[in-house]
Design a protein around this motif. Structure first.
Motif, PDB file in Angstrom:
ATOM      1  N   TRP A  35       0.668  -1.201   0.048  1.00  0.00           N
ATOM      2  CA  TRP A  35      -0.217   0.223  -0.098  1.00  0.00           C
ATOM      3  C   TRP A  35       1.007   1.266  -0.136  1.00  0.00           C
ATOM      4  O   TRP A  35       1.904   1.110   0.588  1.00  0.00           O
ATOM      5  CB  TRP A  35      -0.887   0.107   1.211  1.00  0.00           C
ATOM      6  CG  TRP A  35      -1.645  -1.136   1.515  1.00  0.00           C
ATOM      7  CD1 TRP A  35      -1.509  -2.348   1.817  1.00  0.00           C
ATOM      8  CD2 TRP A  35      -3.145  -1.062   0.971  1.00  0.00           C
ATOM      9  NE1 TRP A  35      -2.727  -3.169   1.836  1.00  0.00           N
ATOM     10  CE2 TRP A  35      -3.583  -2.420   1.316  1.00  0.00           C
ATOM     11  CE3 TRP A  35      -3.963  -0.328   0.333  1.00  0.00           C
ATOM     12  CZ2 TRP A  35      -4.956  -2.920   1.031  1.00  0.00           C
ATOM     13  CZ3 TRP A  35      -5.365  -0.682  -0.121  1.00  0.00           C
ATOM     14  CH2 TRP A  35      -5.836  -1.841   0.442  1.00  0.00           C
ATOM     15  N   THR A  38      -1.950   7.673  -0.520  1.00  0.00           N
ATOM     16  CA  THR A  38      -2.287   8.550  -1.680  1.00  0.00           C
ATOM     17  C   THR A  38      -2.792  10.071  -1.091  1.00  0.00           C
ATOM     18  O   THR A  38      -2.848  10.882  -1.900  1.00  0.00           O
ATOM     19  CB  THR A  38      -3.287   7.843  -2.306  1.00  0.00           C
ATOM     20  OG1 THR A  38      -4.296   7.446  -1.822  1.00  0.00           O
ATOM     21  CG2 THR A  38      -2.318   6.750  -3.068  1.00  0.00           C
ATOM     22  N   TYR A 128     -12.072  -0.797   1.418  1.00  0.00           N
ATOM     23  CA  TYR A 128     -12.743  -0.930   0.408  1.00  0.00           C
ATOM     24  C   TYR A 128     -12.191  -1.630  -0.828  1.00  0.00           C
ATOM     25  O   TYR A 128     -12.677  -1.377  -2.048  1.00  0.00           O
ATOM     26  CB  TYR A 128     -12.997   0.699  -0.348  1.00  0.00           C
ATOM     27  CG  TYR A 128     -13.731   1.564   0.728  1.00  0.00           C
ATOM     28  CD1 TYR A 128     -15.113   1.356   0.919  1.00  0.00           C
ATOM     29  CD2 TYR A 128     -13.106   2.634   1.413  1.00  0.00           C
ATOM     30  CE1 TYR A 128     -15.748   2.487   1.669  1.00  0.00           C
ATOM     31  CE2 TYR A 128     -13.499   3.278   2.281  1.00  0.00           C
ATOM     32  CZ  TYR A 128     -14.974   3.334   2.417  1.00  0.00           C
ATOM     33  OH  TYR A 128     -15.519   4.233   3.502  1.00  0.00           O
ATOM     34  N   ASN A 130      -9.276  -1.937  -2.943  1.00  0.00           N
ATOM     35  CA  ASN A 130      -8.066  -1.447  -3.264  1.00  0.00           C
ATOM     36  C   ASN A 130      -7.742  -0.296  -2.643  1.00  0.00           C
ATOM     37  O   ASN A 130      -6.808   0.423  -3.105  1.00  0.00           O
ATOM     38  CB  ASN A 130      -8.122  -1.434  -4.841  1.00  0.00           C
ATOM     39  CG  ASN A 130      -7.991  -2.847  -5.703  1.00  0.00           C
ATOM     40  OD1 ASN A 130      -7.637  -3.731  -5.326  1.00  0.00           O
ATOM     41  ND2 ASN A 130      -8.643  -2.604  -6.784  1.00  0.00           N
ATOM     42  N   THR A 131      -8.381   0.061  -1.774  1.00  0.00           N
ATOM     43  CA  THR A 131      -8.134   1.450  -1.002  1.00  0.00           C
ATOM     44  C   THR A 131      -8.544   1.026   0.177  1.00  0.00           C
ATOM     45  O   THR A 131      -9.455   0.310   0.542  1.00  0.00           O
ATOM     46  CB  THR A 131      -8.752   2.718  -1.600  1.00  0.00           C
ATOM     47  OG1 THR A 131     -10.334   2.587  -1.546  1.00  0.00           O
ATOM     48  CG2 THR A 131      -8.612   2.974  -2.935  1.00  0.00           C
ATOM     49  N   ARG A 146      -5.787   8.053   3.270  1.00  0.00           N
ATOM     50  CA  ARG A 146      -6.213   7.205   2.197  1.00  0.00           C
ATOM     51  C   ARG A 146      -5.043   6.516   1.711  1.00  0.00           C
ATOM     52  O   ARG A 146      -3.812   7.070   1.341  1.00  0.00           O
ATOM     53  CB  ARG A 146      -6.783   8.019   1.287  1.00  0.00           C
ATOM     54  CG  ARG A 146      -7.934   8.774   1.542  1.00  0.00           C
ATOM     55  CD  ARG A 146      -8.719   9.376   0.298  1.00  0.00           C
ATOM     56  NE  ARG A 146      -9.848  10.309   0.765  1.00  0.00           N
ATOM     57  CZ  ARG A 146     -10.981  10.004   1.089  1.00  0.00           C
ATOM     58  NH1 ARG A 146     -11.481   8.773   0.997  1.00  0.00           N
ATOM     59  NH2 ARG A 146     -11.929  11.088   1.255  1.00  0.00           N
ATOM     60  N   SER A 148      -3.786   3.394  -0.979  1.00  0.00           N
ATOM     61  CA  SER A 148      -4.162   2.673  -2.399  1.00  0.00           C
ATOM     62  C   SER A 148      -3.121   1.451  -2.421  1.00  0.00           C
ATOM     63  O   SER A 148      -2.001   1.504  -1.885  1.00  0.00           O
ATOM     64  CB  SER A 148      -4.005   3.464  -3.330  1.00  0.00           C
ATOM     65  OG  SER A 148      -5.036   4.702  -3.370  1.00  0.00           O
ATOM     66  N   ARG A 149      -3.872   0.525  -3.120  1.00  0.00           N
ATOM     67  CA  ARG A 149      -2.796  -0.625  -3.460  1.00  0.00           C
ATOM     68  C   ARG A 149      -1.659  -0.204  -4.390  1.00  0.00           C
ATOM     69  O   ARG A 149      -2.144   0.583  -5.207  1.00  0.00           O
ATOM     70  CB  ARG A 149      -3.697  -1.923  -4.032  1.00  0.00           C
ATOM     71  CG  ARG A 149      -4.581  -2.590  -3.143  1.00  0.00           C
ATOM     72  CD  ARG A 149      -4.750  -4.179  -3.174  1.00  0.00           C
ATOM     73  NE  ARG A 149      -5.567  -4.851  -2.233  1.00  0.00           N
ATOM     74  CZ  ARG A 149      -5.445  -5.400  -1.288  1.00  0.00           C
ATOM     75  NH1 ARG A 149      -3.672  -5.490  -1.073  1.00  0.00           N
ATOM     76  NH2 ARG A 149      -5.951  -5.925  -0.472  1.00  0.00           N
ATOM     77  N   TYR A 150      -0.484  -0.691  -4.050  1.00  0.00           N
ATOM     78  CA  TYR A 150       0.808  -0.538  -4.896  1.00  0.00           C
ATOM     79  C   TYR A 150       0.825  -1.631  -6.150  1.00  0.00           C
ATOM     80  O   TYR A 150       0.518  -2.805  -5.864  1.00  0.00           O
ATOM     81  CB  TYR A 150       1.864  -0.491  -3.893  1.00  0.00           C
ATOM     82  CG  TYR A 150       3.125  -0.415  -4.734  1.00  0.00           C
ATOM     83  CD1 TYR A 150       3.443   0.922  -5.048  1.00  0.00           C
ATOM     84  CD2 TYR A 150       4.036  -0.947  -4.669  1.00  0.00           C
ATOM     85  CE1 TYR A 150       4.527   1.214  -5.688  1.00  0.00           C
ATOM     86  CE2 TYR A 150       5.280  -0.887  -5.435  1.00  0.00           C
ATOM     87  CZ  TYR A 150       5.671   0.509  -5.984  1.00  0.00           C
ATOM     88  OH  TYR A 150       6.868   0.665  -6.495  1.00  0.00           O
TER      89      TYR A 150
END
Length: 150
Positions: A35, A38, A128, A130-131, A146, A148-150
């Motif tokens: 992750w 972001t 959620y 991918n976040t 927040r 986000s997937r890396y």
């Protein structure tokens, strides 16, 4: 005759139960994986404003066994992460206060000597797919982060 009926019933029961199969589904925690942060913002009496946390350029890696790793430009910090279900007061990602069951998140990583550390605690985390969004309340402001997937 009765002993034969009992034995027959016993054999039928054994055969019925032995035909059953058990399926084990290994559900990985939804947060496992890599992750990046972001977006980070704080909210006070005047509204939301963006903040720089210092970890925006790195990648957090969360493993199934509770181990965590943070990597940034050749620097690696290692440690642990935990998610717990708790019932306590918290602010959600919109700044609304609740007092019900939710999950919190704790991340502690450091270098070998303990000189460079990241200790993050979030009162609430909402995943959620991918976040995920994590929030905390400290020093009269709400923090919203927040990932986000890396």
């Amino acid at each position: 005759m009765k002993p034969i009926l009992r034995l027959t019933f016993l054999f039928i029961a054994i055969a019925s139960f032995s035909a059953c199969t058990k399926v084990v589904v290994d559900v990985q925690p939804a947060i496992t994986g890599s992750w990046v942060l972001t977006d980070a913002a704080h909210k006070d009496a005047y509204g939301w404003y963006n903040v720089n946390t210092g970890v925006e350029n790195g990648v957090f890696h969360f493993y199934n066994n509770g181990r965590a790793r943070y990597t940034e430009h050749g620097v690696t910090l290692e440690g642990t992460w935990t998610i717990r279900t708790i019932t306590d007061g918290y602010y959600d990602e919109f700044g609304v206060y609740f007092t019900n069951s939710h999950q919190d998140l704790s991340i502690q990583v450091s270098d070998y000597y303990g000189d460079d550390t990241i200790n993050m605690y979030f009162d609430n985390v909402k995943i959620y797919g991918n976040t995920f969004v994590a929030t905390n309340y400290a020093n009269n402001y709400i923090g919203r982060y927040r990932f986000s997937r890396y």
